[in-house]
Design a protein around this motif. Structure first.
Motif, PDB file in Angstrom:
ATOM      1  N   VAL A  84       0.802  -1.374   0.023  1.00  0.00           N
ATOM      2  CA  VAL A  84      -0.141  -0.177   0.266  1.00  0.00           C
ATOM      3  C   VAL A  84       0.934   1.339  -0.028  1.00  0.00           C
ATOM      4  O   VAL A  84       0.632   2.232  -0.816  1.00  0.00           O
ATOM      5  CB  VAL A  84      -1.146  -0.118   1.277  1.00  0.00           C
ATOM      6  N   ALA A  85       1.850   1.244   0.827  1.00  0.00           N
ATOM      7  CA  ALA A  85       2.863   2.499   0.924  1.00  0.00           C
ATOM      8  C   ALA A  85       3.599   2.780  -0.251  1.00  0.00           C
ATOM      9  O   ALA A  85       3.683   3.573  -0.829  1.00  0.00           O
ATOM     10  CB  ALA A  85       3.563   2.236   2.216  1.00  0.00           C
ATOM     11  N   ALA A  86       3.930   1.345  -1.103  1.00  0.00           N
ATOM     12  CA  ALA A  86       4.705   1.470  -2.205  1.00  0.00           C
ATOM     13  C   ALA A  86       3.901   2.060  -3.182  1.00  0.00           C
ATOM     14  O   ALA A  86       4.556   2.975  -4.102  1.00  0.00           O
ATOM     15  CB  ALA A  86       5.188   0.304  -2.673  1.00  0.00           C
ATOM     16  N   VAL A  87       2.552   1.858  -3.447  1.00  0.00           N
ATOM     17  CA  VAL A  87       1.910   2.498  -4.453  1.00  0.00           C
ATOM     18  C   VAL A  87       1.614   4.077  -4.339  1.00  0.00           C
ATOM     19  O   VAL A  87       1.486   4.623  -5.211  1.00  0.00           O
ATOM     20  CB  VAL A  87       0.252   1.756  -4.551  1.00  0.00           C
ATOM     21  N   VAL A  88       1.272   4.310  -3.036  1.00  0.00           N
ATOM     22  CA  VAL A  88       1.220   5.895  -2.646  1.00  0.00           C
ATOM     23  C   VAL A  88       2.391   6.514  -2.918  1.00  0.00           C
ATOM     24  O   VAL A  88       2.354   7.582  -3.774  1.00  0.00           O
ATOM     25  CB  VAL A  88       1.067   5.923  -1.288  1.00  0.00           C
ATOM     26  N   ILE A  89       3.582   6.071  -2.599  1.00  0.00           N
ATOM     27  CA  ILE A  89       4.925   6.669  -2.815  1.00  0.00           C
ATOM     28  C   ILE A  89       5.048   6.832  -4.314  1.00  0.00           C
ATOM     29  O   ILE A  89       5.617   7.877  -4.849  1.00  0.00           O
ATOM     30  CB  ILE A  89       5.902   5.810  -2.018  1.00  0.00           C
ATOM     31  N   PHE A  90       4.970   5.536  -4.956  1.00  0.00           N
ATOM     32  CA  PHE A  90       4.922   5.842  -6.546  1.00  0.00           C
ATOM     33  C   PHE A  90       4.211   6.772  -7.180  1.00  0.00           C
ATOM     34  O   PHE A  90       4.724   7.519  -8.010  1.00  0.00           O
ATOM     35  CB  PHE A  90       4.830   4.327  -7.358  1.00  0.00           C
ATOM     36  N   VAL A  91       2.837   6.864  -7.013  1.00  0.00           N
ATOM     37  CA  VAL A  91       1.935   7.612  -7.540  1.00  0.00           C
ATOM     38  C   VAL A  91       2.270   9.025  -7.527  1.00  0.00           C
ATOM     39  O   VAL A  91       2.182  10.113  -8.026  1.00  0.00           O
ATOM     40  CB  VAL A  91       0.551   7.301  -7.297  1.00  0.00           C
ATOM     41  N   THR A  92       2.478   9.443  -6.149  1.00  0.00           N
ATOM     42  CA  THR A  92       2.932  10.813  -5.650  1.00  0.00           C
ATOM     43  C   THR A  92       4.389  11.509  -6.385  1.00  0.00           C
ATOM     44  O   THR A  92       4.451  12.445  -6.327  1.00  0.00           O
ATOM     45  CB  THR A  92       2.812  11.135  -4.381  1.00  0.00           C
ATOM     46  N   GLY A  93       5.050  10.277  -6.380  1.00  0.00           N
ATOM     47  CA  GLY A  93       6.486  10.751  -6.758  1.00  0.00           C
ATOM     48  C   GLY A  93       6.730  10.949  -8.030  1.00  0.00           C
ATOM     49  O   GLY A  93       7.671  11.525  -8.502  1.00  0.00           O
ATOM     50  N   PHE A  94       5.762  10.227  -9.055  1.00  0.00           N
ATOM     51  CA  PHE A  94       6.019  10.527 -10.460  1.00  0.00           C
ATOM     52  C   PHE A  94       6.014  11.977 -10.758  1.00  0.00           C
ATOM     53  O   PHE A  94       6.971  12.406 -11.396  1.00  0.00           O
ATOM     54  CB  PHE A  94       5.010   9.653 -11.214  1.00  0.00           C
ATOM     55  N   PRO A  95       5.063  12.711 -10.664  1.00  0.00           N
ATOM     56  CA  PRO A  95       4.946  13.948 -11.004  1.00  0.00           C
ATOM     57  C   PRO A  95       6.190  14.894 -10.529  1.00  0.00           C
ATOM     58  O   PRO A  95       6.681  15.687 -11.083  1.00  0.00           O
ATOM     59  CB  PRO A  95       3.737  14.753 -10.703  1.00  0.00           C
ATOM     60  N   LEU A  96       6.600  14.620  -9.420  1.00  0.00           N
ATOM     61  CA  LEU A  96       7.712  15.324  -8.612  1.00  0.00           C
ATOM     62  C   LEU A  96       8.852  14.926  -9.502  1.00  0.00           C
ATOM     63  O   LEU A  96       9.780  16.011  -9.671  1.00  0.00           O
ATOM     64  CB  LEU A  96       7.859  14.954  -7.325  1.00  0.00           C
ATOM     65  N   ALA A  97       9.398  13.769  -9.631  1.00  0.00           N
ATOM     66  CA  ALA A  97      10.369  13.523 -10.283  1.00  0.00           C
ATOM     67  C   ALA A  97      10.576  13.867 -11.795  1.00  0.00           C
ATOM     68  O   ALA A  97      11.589  14.338 -12.206  1.00  0.00           O
ATOM     69  CB  ALA A  97      10.565  11.850 -10.442  1.00  0.00           C
TER      70      ALA A  97
END
Length: 554
Positions: A86-99
């Protein structure tokens, strides 16, 4: 060569070139960091995959093994694996636009945050949050290394903490050039030492997998339940701010063109949000190894990576090699991540200090400040209350990252109330933008209250969910309420030449700064009406009287 520390502030040297002796001394202090500013194309000479490898090398930390082990031992394997996912999905989705924004516009997360809902001074809040992340995890990794040094060399923990802190200083002085070489050369060794024991254990004793999957945790409930999953996910989500450290490398990506777009996107996804794939895998391995050694070392020592890998190596090689190899793995991992923690933390502290005081003291000052905070945490034995620290911290980190990601994904692209290109220069932004600041303060404040049981025991596990949902909802609501008027103080920076080139990348055109007389690329400059010239972003930041700051638009 860095020019950011080879210059005096405008108040000290308003019109003449800085003395050569001072410039030479600054070059000796630090070769490269581009603190507070856009990373110029002339410096970004690495290929996309070299940047990605360097960025991924920074996540070689051992903390994931401890985090996964702590969750697994407390809540059982099933709850731990779901929480990690669950944490990994949240981190991936939120991290994409920032990266993407960091790599595309070549600025760090603090500069992205300024133009994505927080304003020029509003993002000081999040800079402090990110700086705290770096010294918390520096302390965690330093504690793990000290445990290894105690086991391998017999050093007392207090001395191990000091050694792990001091040894990164020579490496972090030199910025990206030295870090890229360090990460590229040490990554293969680290991967071999990490993956080898796990593969051997599973191949020679398949029963370890069954015991791992069947482990119910100390709460003894067994099965998967929502409260345990959310409590575990909250701890894992403390790592959501890691995307800031990834962007500290991704900002050095080369321009995206038709010729390199496939490798460019691959590198951005791998080294940006993709870091969490390896992170989640390490957390799951941490659960596996903790269950494997639980009967041997007990629940207190099972979360310690040095104990996990000592036992794993013990099954596959002569006893005389076990402890040295385990210590080598821990030391390599600690160096790889803590040079990044010290580097990124120094950038965050410097950003905040320079904006508030309008004085640039040099990044090395804050390398030492960050290390001092980390050493204090280590000497206070933070490892013994690790999950409590991370659970609390995750609420602030989630609120920040979700707010910025929502501003990019929703306010910029869907509502079109936030400017598509991120702005970071003083004079172009309002001091505070209520869109991000209100969303962040409300989300973090309420979720922290929930975490400390202020709203009852039943809601306590849901604090990370509250942080994410409140930030996600309030960010576009505030943009609609304010009609997006507090994003830009000006829409024109006074320079006639275009900001972007034909491929949509920041322009490589160079102009000389009126204050420090150094050449800078177009995105790092703004016009100065007072002197009919252009001024670089750092000289704008350190302008104590506002002489070079453009007036607000009518």
């Amino acid at each position: 060569m860095s020019t950011t520390e080879s210059r005096l502030t405008p108040s000290e040297q308003p019109t003449s070139e800085p003395p050569k002796a001072a410039a030479d001394q600054a070059v000796k202090e630090t070769l490269e960091d581009y603190t507070l500013r856009f990373a110029p194309r002339s410096y970004r000479r690495w290929s996309p995959m070299v940047v990605a490898t360097t960025a991924l090398g920074g996540i070689a930390y051992m903390a994931d093994f401890s985090i996964g082990a702590g969750i697994g031992l407390a809540h059982g394997t099933g709850n731990a694996l779901v929480a990690i996912a669950v944490a990994a999905v949240v981190i991936f989705v939120t991290g994409f636009p920032l990266a993407y924004y960091g790599a595309r516009y070549n600025i760090d997360l603090d500069l992205i945050t300024r133009g994505s809902g927080f304003g020029y001074y509003g993002s000081v809040l999040t800079s402090v949050i990110f700086a705290s992340f770096t010294f918390i995890f520096f302390a965690l990794e330093g504690s793990i290394m000290a445990q290894g040094l105690k086991l391998g060399l017999g050093l007392p923990l207090w001395l191990g903490y000091l050694v792990s802190t001091l040894m990164v200083i020579p490496l972090v002085i030199y910025g990206m050039k030295a870090l890229s070489k360090l990460q590229v050369w040490t990554t293969p060794i680290w991967l071999l030492l990490m993956v080898g024991p796990l593969v051997y254990l599973v191949a020679t004793d398949p029963g370890t997998v069954d015991r791992f999957l069947a482990y119910a945790g100390t709460d003894g409930e067994g099965g998967v339940n929502t409260a345990s999953v959310l409590l575990g996910a909250g701890v894992c989500l403390s790592l959501i701010a890691q995307i800031g450290e990834q962007i500290d490398y991704l900002r050095f990506m080369p321009p995206k063109t038709e010729e390199n777009k496939r490798s460019w996107w691959t590198a951005v996804v791998m080294a940006g949000p993709g870091w969490v794939v390896l992170g989640a895998l390490k957390q799951a391995i941490g659960v596996f190894l903790a269950v494997y050694i639980l009967a041997e070392v007990g629940p207190a020592a099972a979360p310690e990576p040095i104990q996990q890998f000592r036992s794993a190596f013990d099954t596959m090689m002569p006893s005389w090699m076990v402890v040295p190899l385990a210590v080598v793995l821990v030391v390599i991992s600690q160096i790889k991540i803590n040079v990044t923690n010290a580097y990124s933390g120094s950038l965050a502290w410097t950003n905040s200090f320079t904006r508030v005081t309008r004085h640039y003291p040099g990044r090395m000052v804050f390398v030492l400040v960050n290390l001092a905070f980390a050493l204090i945490l280590m000497e206070a034995d933070m490892f013994s209350f690790l999950n409590s620290i991370l659970g609390f911290y995750s609420n602030c980190a989630i609120a920040w990252v979700v707010t910025v990601a929502t501003d990019i994904g929703v306010n910029k692209y869907l509502l079109k109330l936030s400017p598509l290109r991120p702005e970071f220069r003083r004079g172009m932004l309002y001091a505070v933008n209520p869109v991000g600041v209100v969303a962040f303060v409300a989300a973090s404040g309420l979720s922290i209250a929930m975490y400390f049981h202020a709203l009852g025991d039943t809601l306590q596990p849901y604090s990370p969910v509250a942080a994410a949902l409140i930030a996600f909802v309030l960010t576009p609501v505030m943009a609609i309420v304010t009609k997006g008027r507090y994003y830009l103080r000006r829409t024109d920076d006074g320079i006639a030449e275009p900001f972007l080139d034909g491929d949509g990348n920041p322009s490589a055109l160079t102009l000389d700064c009126h204050v420090c007389h150094q050449p800078y690329e177009r995105p790092d400059l703004a016009a100065c009406v007072t002197h009919d010239a252009v001024v670089c972003s750092l000289c704008l930041s350190t302008d104590k009287v506002g002489d070079h700051v453009l007036p607000a638009s009518a």
